[in-house]
Write an enzyme that holds these catalytic residues in place. Structure first.
Site, PDB file in Angstrom:
ATOM      1  N   GLU A  36      36.477  36.918  41.710  1.00 29.76           N
ATOM      2  CA  GLU A  36      35.391  36.597  42.624  1.00 29.76           C
ATOM      3  C   GLU A  36      34.391  35.750  41.831  1.00 29.76           C
ATOM      4  OE1 GLU A  36      33.266  39.864  44.432  1.00 29.76           O
ATOM      5  OE2 GLU A  36      31.937  38.448  45.447  1.00 29.76           O
ATOM      6  N   ARG A 262      42.362  49.250  33.950  1.00 32.48           N
ATOM      7  CA  ARG A 262      41.386  48.262  33.484  1.00 32.48           C
ATOM      8  C   ARG A 262      41.231  48.377  31.988  1.00 32.48           C
ATOM      9  NH1 ARG A 262      37.771  46.999  37.534  1.00 32.48           N
ATOM     10  NH2 ARG A 262      36.217  46.095  36.158  1.00 32.48           N
ATOM     11  N   LYS A 272      30.458  42.791  35.641  1.00 38.07           N
ATOM     12  CA  LYS A 272      29.761  41.516  35.854  1.00 38.07           C
ATOM     13  C   LYS A 272      28.316  41.743  36.276  1.00 38.07           C
ATOM     14  CE  LYS A 272      33.161  39.682  38.318  1.00 38.07           C
ATOM     15  NZ  LYS A 272      33.838  38.812  39.272  1.00 38.07           N
TER      16      LYS A 272
HETATM   17  P1  ATP Z   1      33.598  43.438  37.639  1.00 35.21           P
HETATM   18  O1  ATP Z   1      33.685  44.910  37.783  1.00 35.21           O
HETATM   19  O2  ATP Z   1      33.327  42.973  36.248  1.00 35.21           O
HETATM   20  O3  ATP Z   1      32.704  42.786  38.655  1.00 35.21           O
HETATM   21  P2  ATP Z   1      35.794  42.740  39.300  1.00 35.21           P
HETATM   22  O4  ATP Z   1      37.026  43.524  39.322  1.00 35.21           O
HETATM   23  O5  ATP Z   1      34.897  42.877  40.467  1.00 35.21           O
HETATM   24  O6  ATP Z   1      35.084  42.957  37.912  1.00 35.21           O
HETATM   25  P3  ATP Z   1      37.011  40.263  39.920  1.00 35.21           P
HETATM   26  O7  ATP Z   1      36.455  38.906  39.789  1.00 35.21           O
HETATM   27  O8  ATP Z   1      37.264  40.788  41.272  1.00 35.21           O
HETATM   28  O9  ATP Z   1      36.064  41.212  39.116  1.00 35.21           O
HETATM   29  O10 ATP Z   1      38.311  40.400  39.025  1.00 35.21           O
HETATM   30  C1  ATP Z   1      39.398  39.525  39.077  1.00 35.21           C
HETATM   31  C2  ATP Z   1      40.610  40.229  38.561  1.00 35.21           C
HETATM   32  O11 ATP Z   1      40.387  40.709  37.242  1.00 35.21           O
HETATM   33  C3  ATP Z   1      40.912  41.440  39.417  1.00 35.21           C
HETATM   34  O12 ATP Z   1      42.291  41.475  39.657  1.00 35.21           O
HETATM   35  C4  ATP Z   1      40.462  42.582  38.586  1.00 35.21           C
HETATM   36  O13 ATP Z   1      41.186  43.744  38.870  1.00 35.21           O
HETATM   37  C5  ATP Z   1      40.680  42.084  37.161  1.00 35.21           C
HETATM   38  N1  ATP Z   1      39.766  42.748  36.244  1.00 35.21           N
HETATM   39  C6  ATP Z   1      38.428  42.830  36.321  1.00 35.21           C
HETATM   40  N2  ATP Z   1      37.930  43.585  35.333  1.00 35.21           N
HETATM   41  C7  ATP Z   1      38.982  43.997  34.591  1.00 35.21           C
HETATM   42  C8  ATP Z   1      39.146  44.818  33.434  1.00 35.21           C
HETATM   43  N3  ATP Z   1      38.100  45.366  32.816  1.00 35.21           N
HETATM   44  N4  ATP Z   1      40.388  45.013  32.958  1.00 35.21           N
HETATM   45  C9  ATP Z   1      41.447  44.454  33.548  1.00 35.21           C
HETATM   46  N5  ATP Z   1      41.374  43.677  34.633  1.00 35.21           N
HETATM   47  C10 ATP Z   1      40.167  43.451  35.158  1.00 35.21           C
HETATM   48 MG    MG Z   2      36.310  42.489  42.421  1.00 39.69          MG
END
Ligand code: ATP
Ligand code: MG
Length: 559
Positions: A36, A262, A272
């Site tokens: 995102e 994760r 984020k």
């Molecule tokens: P955040 O919690 O930092 O906002 P998010 O999951 O909302 O992270 P996205 O931009 O939706 O962020 O993530 C894109 C991809 O990266 C998704 O498939 C998500 O599952 C993966 N991802 C995000 N954080 C991690 C992590 N700590 N370890 C592994 N994969 C991750």
């Molecule tokens: Mg997300």
């Protein structure tokens, strides 16, 4: 077989191999990385990138880059550009163009109407508070919304009116009609669409209704022909909804969702939202501050793509969560840089040394290897002269036992140069040591002195051909293993006050006057350092960021 496929198997790779063997899966393997654009990518995303692109590479398939852009208020073009740059920098190329979930807004809208027409979705007028009450809890089933059974035609008309801007923010939502008594709360008539009067970075003001993630994601995956939709563990409970959406609309493709743990790193924040707070509250110097666990921060600090990919290989992929020691990331960086970084000398806290038995107008050129184990990296020249600088910390008036550096009447070797003995200590009026007068031994270039011993080897530069530089000594941003674990406190309470120490007026050998911008250097005996081009320009002299120390000295009282 590609290099990638020789790496350790992870369980997802095994699942796909089994599916291919049993004929369950045929055709190409297509994955996607779906960020995102509401912040910069961090080290956790690197794990997901390496997994998604890695799986595609292993099976000779492809991986898409798709922006999951259904929350226009929080998203921006700046984040989109940064994310693309980071993925490329890590060394991956997505298939075809970049995709956006917003590319599918028309189709998503059509599928929503299809669900309404099939009696599988309805427009609901409960307020957010009411909806929360009706939803029930983990122990109590939910209650049906009073709008649940409104006629299809009525829902259809209201949904069109929502789209046409006839209602206010939050007044109505479109919900799936599934099961308010499901033990899985995600299945209790989840929201599919909500009203948001917000300009979208891709679609402008075309829409005032936006689809929810759980509706958008499976459909975007299916429209792109994704075969394996890899996501993190918190989406496990959403999988029934992922499947429900695809089972109830007319779409020929049904990707398989597989969840993995994760990445959680100690001493590190990987949310984020929290990283954005660090930026917004000026705790750090932007998203790419070298202390940030963002990919752009790590890049500015001198981490290489190879080291981040090696780290992701090391930690592997599994189902069970856990906390990875940030020391592993630092280890991966050291390993990579030790093999590749050019060597150089930098005196961080210069102390003047005058060689009283060396002629004032003489200099001689000494030749040192760029890398002691890689002769093909060439040689570098430094000059020896009457005035040299050594590090203040390499001199002790009253040295402890087994001191390996300089002290009064003791001898030490200067790396790549001669052995010298300290004869006199000069102090200023305040009693501070400002200069050492030493005698060098002209018979010790590359050979041991006769009749006495040198304590050890220290680094140095010559006054005549060294250059002034500033050094940013970066350390961990937090001094607590899990900065965001304490529920009452704030993660900002655990900032390490020494995460940045700025040393001005350091001196570097002349090979660093115009530093490389593609690889960190090993400053001998100090660590790995990377030139910061923006700060260098600003300062008008080289500015280096410490990538990592030579050894893991965290919690052991420094170097
Ligand atoms: P955040 O919690 O930092 O906002 P998010 O999951 O909302 O992270 P996205 O931009 O939706 O962020 O993530 C894109 C991809 O990266 C998704 O498939 C998500 O599952 C993966 N991802 C995000 N954080 C991690 C992590 N700590 N370890 C592994 N994969 C991750
Ligand atoms: Mg997300």
């Amino acid at each position: 077989m590609s290099a990638e496929s020789k790496k350790a198997h992870n369980f997802i790779q095994s699942l796909i191999e089994d599916a291919i063997e049993t004929g369950q899966h045929t055709g190409q393997v297509i994955t996607r990385f779906p960020p995102e654009p509401n912040g910069y990518l961090h080290v956790g995303h690197a794990k997901s990138i390496c997994l998604n692109f890695g799986i595609a590479e292993t099976f000779g398939g492809e991986c898409n880059l798709r922006f999951d852009d259904t929350n226009p208020e929080k998203e921006s073009q700046e984040y989109i550009d940064a994310i693309k740059q980071d993925v490329e920098w890590l060394g991956y190329q997505w298939a075809g163009d970049v995709y956006y979930a917003s590319d599918y807004f028309d189709q998503l809208y059509g599928f929503a109407e299809e669900l309404i027409q099939k009696g599988k979705a309805y427009v609901c007028a409960l307020t957010a508070d009411e909806m929360a009450q009706y939803r029930g809890s983990l122990t109590e089933p939910g209650k049906n919304s009073p709008y649940r059974d409104r006629p299809v035609e009525e829902s259809l008309q209201l949904f069109r009116d929502m789209r046409d801007g006839k209602f206010k923010n939050g007044e109505l939502v479109l919900r799936a009609k599934i099961d308010m008594s499901s033990p899985n709360i995600n299945m209790r008539d989840p929201i599919l669409y909500r009203i948001r009067y917000a300009d979208h970075h891709q679609t402008g003001d075309k829409w005032c209704i936006y689809p929810m993630y759980d509706f958008t994601h499976p459909i975007s995956d299916a429209l792109e022909g994704i075969t394996h939709s890899l996501c993190t563990l918190e989406f496990e409970d959403h999988r029934p909804l992922y499947d429900w959406v695809l089972d109830n609309i007319t779409i020929p493709c049904h990707p398989r969702q597989i969840e993995f743990a994760r990445l959680n790193l100690n001493y590190t924040i990987t949310s984020k939202r929290k990283l954005k707070r660090l930026v917004d509250e000026n705790v750090v110097d932007g998203w790419n501050d070298p202390r940030m666990p963002t990919i752009s921060g790590m890049r500015r600090r001198g981490y290489t793509p190879q080291s981040i990919r090696a780290f992701c290989d090391m930690i592997g992929i599994n189902k069970a969560g856990g906390i990875v020691d940030v020391g592993m990331l630092e280890f991966a960086v050291r390993e990579d840089l030790n093999a590749r970084a050019p060597r150089a000398m930098c005196v961080m806290r210069p102390l003047k040394v005058t060689l009283s038995n060396y002629p004032e107008d003489k200099t001689e050129t000494l030749v040192l290897p760029v890398h002691p184990q890689n002769p093909e990296m060439g040689e570098r020249e430094v000059s020896w002269s009457q005035t040299l600088y050594i590090d203040r910390e390499d001199f002790e008036m009253e040295p402890p036992r087994k001191w390996k550096r300089l002290a009064p009447e003791q001898a030490v070797r200067l790396r790549g140069g001669y052995v010298m003995t300290c004869k006199e200590v000069v102090r200023d009026e305040a009693g501070q040591i400002v200069e050492l007068k030493c005698e060098y031994d002209p018979n010790t270039l590359g050979v041991n002195p006769e009749g006495y011993k040198a304590n050890g080897v220290i680094h140095w530069v010559s006054a005549t051909d060294s250059v002034e530089a500033d050094i940013n000594l970066y350390d961990r941003l937090f001094n607590h293993e899990s900065p965001d674990s304490d529920k009452d406190g704030d993660f900002l309470d655990h900032l390490n006050p020494e995460s940045l120490v700025v040393l001005r007026g350091a001196r570097v050998e002349k090979s660093l006057a115009e530093p490389r911008e593609d690889l960190p250097y090993q400053f001998e005996r100090e660590g790995y350092f990377f030139c910061d081009p923006a700060l260098t320009k600003e300062a008008g002299k080289p500015v280096f960021n410490r990538t990592v120390t030579l050894r893991d000295s965290w919690g052991k009282g420094g170097k």
